[in-house]
Design a protein around this motif. Structure first.
Motif, short mmCIF file in Angstrom:
data_model
loop_
_atom_site.label_atom_id
_atom_site.label_comp_id
_atom_site.label_asym_id
_atom_site.label_seq_id
_atom_site.Cartn_x
_atom_site.Cartn_y
_atom_site.Cartn_z
N THR A 60 21.57 31.02 31.33
CA THR A 60 21.12 32.19 30.68
C THR A 60 22.05 33.43 31.48
O THR A 60 22.52 33.06 32.39
N GLN A 61 22.08 34.57 30.98
CA GLN A 61 22.98 35.51 31.83
C GLN A 61 22.28 35.93 32.99
O GLN A 61 22.73 36.14 33.92
N ALA A 62 20.79 35.80 32.83
CA ALA A 62 20.09 36.13 34.33
C ALA A 62 20.11 35.14 35.31
O ALA A 62 20.57 35.35 36.32
N GLN A 63 20.29 33.86 34.73
CA GLN A 63 20.70 32.71 35.52
C GLN A 63 22.06 32.83 36.29
O GLN A 63 22.25 32.54 37.54
N TRP A 100 29.15 34.61 32.64
CA TRP A 100 28.45 35.40 31.94
C TRP A 100 28.18 35.82 30.51
O TRP A 100 27.30 36.03 29.70
N GLY A 101 29.36 36.08 30.09
CA GLY A 101 29.75 36.72 28.82
C GLY A 101 29.45 35.61 27.91
O GLY A 101 29.44 35.89 26.55
N ASP A 110 22.19 32.72 26.31
CA ASP A 110 21.70 33.83 25.58
C ASP A 110 22.63 34.88 25.32
O ASP A 110 22.00 36.02 25.01
N SER A 111 23.90 34.91 25.50
CA SER A 111 24.63 35.92 25.15
C SER A 111 25.17 36.01 23.48
O SER A 111 24.79 35.08 22.81
N PRO A 112 25.75 36.74 23.19
CA PRO A 112 26.05 37.04 21.80
C PRO A 112 27.08 36.13 21.47
O PRO A 112 27.11 35.57 20.32
N SER A 113 27.86 35.56 22.32
CA SER A 113 29.08 34.54 21.93
C SER A 113 29.00 33.35 22.74
O SER A 113 29.72 33.11 23.64
#
Ligand code: HEC
Length: 114
Positions: free
Chosen positions: A65-68, A101-102, A106-109
């Motif tokens: 995930t982004q947080a990870q 990250w992008g 759980d990102s939009p893409s």
């Protein structure tokens, strides 16, 4: 009075410094370039079925995930492959960060790039 304001400003600055680095890095990096750089510098050890002395687990943006990913890049010095990271320019790491990250789980893409 002045001391109070001073303390307030100091607290704000400290809070900003704690939050800012991760955010700034992801925004500053060029995800497109990061994808290329990831393939060039990281994929060899982190691809499915990698072979060699130091095989890492298969990774792609959706592995975390982004947080990870934020945690990973914050603590990059403690990774098993920190020696590989330190050979790269800071700007290249920023780009790789933007890519991973992008396109995180759980990102939009989300992207699973081989
Ligand atoms: C010479 C091989 C090698 C290279 C090159 C390499 N790594 Fe690794 N990496 C490893 C090994 C071995 C580990 C420890 C085993 C594991 O956790 O996958 C590791 C661990 C990691 C982990 C922790 C795994 C997890 O799930 O948290 C991350 C994230 C990572 N590497 C990212 C990268 C990135 C990004 C790059 C490119 C800048 C890179 N690695 C380059 C070998 C390598």
């Amino acid at each position: 009075m002045l001391i109070k304001i001073g303390k307030g400003v100091l607290t704000l600055c400290m809070a900003f410094c704690l939050v800012a680095p991760g955010m700034v890095m992801a925004k500053d990096g060029n995800a497109r370039k990061g994808k290329y750089l990831y393939r060039k510098y990281c994929r060899e050890c982190h691809k499915e079925g990698a072979t060699g002395d130091r095989v890492g687990k298969p990774l792609s943006p959706v592995s975390k995930t982004q947080a990870q990913w934020e945690e990973v890049f914050k603590n990059a010095k403690s990774l098993a492959c920190a020696d590989q990271w330190s050979q790269r320019k800071e700007a290249d790491i920023d780009d790789i960060y933007a890519h991973l990250w992008g396109h995180a789980y759980d990102s939009p893409s989300p992207a699973k790039c081989e």
